[in-house]
Write a protein that holds these residues in place. Structure first.
Motif, mmCIF file in Angstrom:
data_model
loop_
_atom_site.group_PDB
_atom_site.id
_atom_site.type_symbol
_atom_site.label_atom_id
_atom_site.label_comp_id
_atom_site.label_asym_id
_atom_site.label_seq_id
_atom_site.Cartn_x
_atom_site.Cartn_y
_atom_site.Cartn_z
ATOM 1 N N VAL A 60 23.183 -39.115 -6.003
ATOM 2 C CA VAL A 60 23.697 -39.417 -4.324
ATOM 3 C C VAL A 60 22.832 -38.725 -3.330
ATOM 4 O O VAL A 60 23.068 -37.390 -3.258
ATOM 5 C CB VAL A 60 24.819 -38.335 -4.649
ATOM 6 C CG1 VAL A 60 25.632 -39.401 -3.011
ATOM 7 C CG2 VAL A 60 26.032 -39.355 -5.218
ATOM 8 N N THR A 61 22.421 -39.601 -2.535
ATOM 9 C CA THR A 61 21.209 -38.696 -0.990
ATOM 10 C C THR A 61 21.930 -38.286 -0.240
ATOM 11 O O THR A 61 21.557 -38.074 0.959
ATOM 12 C CB THR A 61 20.742 -39.849 -1.069
ATOM 13 O OG1 THR A 61 21.638 -41.512 -0.149
ATOM 14 C CG2 THR A 61 20.138 -40.687 -2.151
ATOM 15 N N GLN A 62 23.608 -38.372 0.491
ATOM 16 C CA GLN A 62 23.956 -38.402 1.524
ATOM 17 C C GLN A 62 25.784 -38.217 1.232
ATOM 18 O O GLN A 62 26.200 -39.112 0.562
ATOM 19 C CB GLN A 62 23.173 -38.852 2.768
ATOM 20 C CG GLN A 62 23.925 -38.618 4.148
ATOM 21 C CD GLN A 62 23.875 -39.038 4.806
ATOM 22 O OE1 GLN A 62 23.220 -40.722 5.269
ATOM 23 N NE2 GLN A 62 23.819 -38.045 6.681
ATOM 24 N N ILE A 63 26.506 -37.355 1.402
ATOM 25 C CA ILE A 63 27.519 -37.000 2.212
ATOM 26 C C ILE A 63 27.953 -37.356 3.253
ATOM 27 O O ILE A 63 27.226 -36.797 4.109
ATOM 28 C CB ILE A 63 28.121 -35.756 0.877
ATOM 29 C CG1 ILE A 63 27.838 -35.710 0.336
ATOM 30 C CG2 ILE A 63 29.546 -35.713 1.225
ATOM 31 C CD1 ILE A 63 28.826 -36.894 -0.710
ATOM 32 N N LEU A 64 28.786 -38.018 3.426
ATOM 33 C CA LEU A 64 29.577 -38.270 5.137
ATOM 34 C C LEU A 64 31.101 -37.756 4.989
ATOM 35 O O LEU A 64 32.150 -38.435 4.439
ATOM 36 C CB LEU A 64 29.545 -39.966 4.992
ATOM 37 C CG LEU A 64 28.094 -40.519 5.315
ATOM 38 C CD1 LEU A 64 28.166 -41.465 5.337
ATOM 39 C CD2 LEU A 64 27.305 -39.712 6.091
ATOM 40 N N ALA A 65 31.346 -36.753 5.345
ATOM 41 C CA ALA A 65 32.647 -35.344 5.634
ATOM 42 C C ALA A 65 33.224 -36.915 6.813
ATOM 43 O O ALA A 65 33.273 -37.339 7.855
ATOM 44 C CB ALA A 65 32.334 -35.212 6.078
ATOM 45 N N LEU A 66 34.565 -37.310 5.992
ATOM 46 C CA LEU A 66 35.492 -38.470 6.597
ATOM 47 C C LEU A 66 36.402 -38.131 7.046
ATOM 48 O O LEU A 66 37.236 -38.558 7.867
ATOM 49 C CB LEU A 66 35.407 -40.143 6.223
ATOM 50 C CG LEU A 66 33.440 -40.869 5.992
ATOM 51 C CD1 LEU A 66 33.753 -42.413 6.000
ATOM 52 C CD2 LEU A 66 33.404 -40.790 8.112
ATOM 53 N N GLY A 67 37.485 -36.981 6.512
ATOM 54 C CA GLY A 67 38.773 -36.648 6.945
ATOM 55 C C GLY A 67 39.181 -35.624 6.082
ATOM 56 O O GLY A 67 37.993 -35.206 5.365
ATOM 57 N N ILE A 68 39.761 -34.610 5.857
ATOM 58 C CA ILE A 68 40.460 -33.020 5.269
ATOM 59 C C ILE A 68 42.109 -33.619 5.541
ATOM 60 O O ILE A 68 42.266 -32.976 6.882
ATOM 61 C CB ILE A 68 39.441 -32.437 6.019
ATOM 62 C CG1 ILE A 68 40.092 -31.041 4.872
ATOM 63 C CG2 ILE A 68 39.699 -32.145 7.810
ATOM 64 C CD1 ILE A 68 39.483 -29.635 5.134
ATOM 65 N N ASN A 69 42.651 -33.097 4.524
ATOM 66 C CA ASN A 69 44.348 -32.667 4.871
ATOM 67 C C ASN A 69 44.455 -31.377 5.065
ATOM 68 O O ASN A 69 43.169 -30.578 5.035
ATOM 69 C CB ASN A 69 44.983 -33.421 3.627
ATOM 70 C CG ASN A 69 44.161 -32.936 2.343
ATOM 71 O OD1 ASN A 69 44.087 -32.305 2.430
ATOM 72 N ND2 ASN A 69 44.942 -33.114 1.218
ATOM 73 N N ASN A 70 45.518 -30.730 5.133
ATOM 74 C CA ASN A 70 46.470 -29.864 4.745
ATOM 75 C C ASN A 70 46.164 -28.801 4.191
ATOM 76 O O ASN A 70 45.811 -27.609 4.329
ATOM 77 C CB ASN A 70 47.822 -29.486 5.717
ATOM 78 C CG ASN A 70 47.997 -30.452 6.826
ATOM 79 O OD1 ASN A 70 46.773 -30.265 7.773
ATOM 80 N ND2 ASN A 70 49.412 -30.267 6.745
ATOM 81 N N ALA A 71 45.837 -29.179 2.930
ATOM 82 C CA ALA A 71 44.758 -28.929 1.831
ATOM 83 C C ALA A 71 44.014 -28.313 1.368
ATOM 84 O O ALA A 71 43.185 -27.539 0.752
ATOM 85 C CB ALA A 71 45.488 -28.729 0.547
ATOM 86 N N GLY A 72 43.071 -28.682 2.572
ATOM 87 C CA GLY A 72 41.436 -28.627 2.619
ATOM 88 C C GLY A 72 40.891 -29.453 1.651
ATOM 89 O O GLY A 72 39.492 -29.769 1.478
ATOM 90 N N THR A 73 41.839 -30.508 1.273
ATOM 91 C CA THR A 73 40.605 -31.237 -0.095
ATOM 92 C C THR A 73 40.132 -32.591 1.618
ATOM 93 O O THR A 73 40.441 -33.268 2.083
ATOM 94 C CB THR A 73 41.458 -32.585 -0.773
ATOM 95 O OG1 THR A 73 42.397 -31.852 -1.398
ATOM 96 C CG2 THR A 73 41.034 -33.489 -1.070
ATOM 97 N N VAL A 74 38.987 -32.845 0.879
ATOM 98 C CA VAL A 74 38.147 -33.913 1.947
ATOM 99 C C VAL A 74 37.922 -34.866 1.071
ATOM 100 O O VAL A 74 37.289 -35.153 0.255
ATOM 101 C CB VAL A 74 36.907 -32.398 2.034
ATOM 102 C CG1 VAL A 74 35.565 -33.965 2.664
ATOM 103 C CG2 VAL A 74 36.913 -31.389 2.975
ATOM 104 N N VAL A 75 37.960 -35.831 1.926
ATOM 105 C CA VAL A 75 37.073 -37.554 1.476
ATOM 106 C C VAL A 75 35.925 -37.524 2.615
ATOM 107 O O VAL A 75 35.721 -37.444 3.606
ATOM 108 C CB VAL A 75 38.462 -38.417 1.709
ATOM 109 C CG1 VAL A 75 39.796 -37.751 0.764
ATOM 110 C CG2 VAL A 75 39.169 -38.272 2.958
ATOM 111 N N GLY A 76 35.290 -38.251 1.991
ATOM 112 C CA GLY A 76 34.185 -39.198 3.122
ATOM 113 C C GLY A 76 33.523 -40.490 1.556
ATOM 114 O O GLY A 76 34.243 -40.569 0.976
ATOM 115 N N GLY A 77 32.676 -40.683 2.662
ATOM 116 C CA GLY A 77 31.473 -41.171 1.489
ATOM 117 C C GLY A 77 30.067 -41.430 1.125
ATOM 118 O O GLY A 77 30.119 -39.918 1.822
ATOM 119 N N ALA A 78 30.164 -41.197 -0.245
ATOM 120 C CA ALA A 78 28.862 -41.063 -1.314
ATOM 121 C C ALA A 78 27.477 -42.345 -0.684
ATOM 122 O O ALA A 78 27.739 -43.444 -1.127
ATOM 123 C CB ALA A 78 28.805 -40.708 -2.559
#
Length: 280
Positions: A60-78
């Motif tokens: 993966v060349t770049q990680i894009l952080a697009l969301g975080i929930n109350n538990a601290g789990t992060v989602v986004g684009g790779a």
């Protein structure tokens, strides 16, 4: 039509990262944490502090952080070397990648407290896009595209499973949606959000939704104002400090305290991000 009301006024504080330029912002969660994409990489902002995400996984060349929930789990684009995008879920320092079958690109936009993920899928060309709800526990995607929409983004979900986002109809233009998770799987039509509202010749894009049913978003295509409210209560237009003289206010998320993440782009197209808090 857009109904305006005397919702609480908002006070905005700036969100900044030292020695970095912010290019996108999403959130906040109930802790006030905001997912940021910056010139020095993606990370999480909280109370003035910025914590970078771990290095991208192999390939993966770049990680894009697009969301975080109350538990601290992060989602986004790779992002991959060939330019295509897959989704990621980050728990601690471990990334899990996922992609929607049959689509060139998969981009998560939000992760709920239930760990369900919302987002959109899109082709490499200018073809139609589709919304989705993804369940990491079963690795299953559920389509969340309104009938007739050729451009759909799903971004918010509250604890009742109600999702928010926008669709586009070639004849009607862009419109916001509020949709009860589960109904779309049964082929039902979405519950209209703001029906199809216009301000002058503009339409709206809905983004986040909280447990009280308050939705945040922005006017489109100009982005001259964000908005917050609900179909039952009406909506307040939001303008962040400095967003005058034709600048855009883009609001991307709302938490259960009513706090919103909004931003505007200055004359150099650099994003100025703010955390807004409603006043009593």
């Amino acid at each position: 039509m857009l109904a305006l009301l005397a919702l609480a006024a908002y006070v905005f504080i700036p969100v900044a990262v030292p020695n970095a330029v912010i290019t996108d912002s999403f959130g906040p969660n109930d802790k006030g944490q905001i997912a940021l994409i910056t010139s020095i990489g993606s990370g999480i902002w909280e109370n003035g502090n910025f914590t970078p995400l771990p290095p991208p996984p192999t390939g993966v060349t770049q990680i894009l952080a697009l969301g975080i929930n109350n538990a601290g789990t992060v989602v986004g684009g790779a992002l991959f070397p060939d330019g295509h995008e897959e989704g990621f879920i980050l728990i601690g320092s471990t990334y899990k990648l996922f992609a929607r079958p049959g689509w060139d690109n998969t981009e998560p936009r939000f992760i709920a407290s239930s760990e369900l993920v919302t987002g959109w899928s899109f082709p490499n060309d200018a073809g139609p896009s589709a919304g989705f709800v993804y369940d990491p526990a079963t690795d299953k995607f559920t389509d969340a595209t309104p009938a007739g929409s050729d451009s759909t983004i799903v971004q918010g979900m509250n604890r009742f499973g109600v999702i928010s986002g926008n669709g586009h109809d070639p004849n009607l233009g862009y419109y916001g949606i509020v949709w009860q998770q589960g109904l779309f799987a049964q082929g039902k039509q979405p519950v209209p959000f703001l029906e199809r509202f216009t301000v002058g010749n503009e339409e709206g894009r809905a983004r986040g939704i909280n447990d009280a049913g308050l939705v945040v978003g922005y006017l489109f295509p100009s982005g001259k104002a964000g908005f917050v409210g609900s179909p039952a209560l009406g909506f307040r237009l939001l303008h962040v400090p400095g967003s005058t003289g034709g600048s855009s206010t883009i609001c991307e998320g709302i938490n259960n305290l009513g706090q919103v993440t909004c931003a505007y782009y200055n004359v150099n197209f650099l994003e100025q991000v703010f955390l807004g808090t409603p006043q009593p």
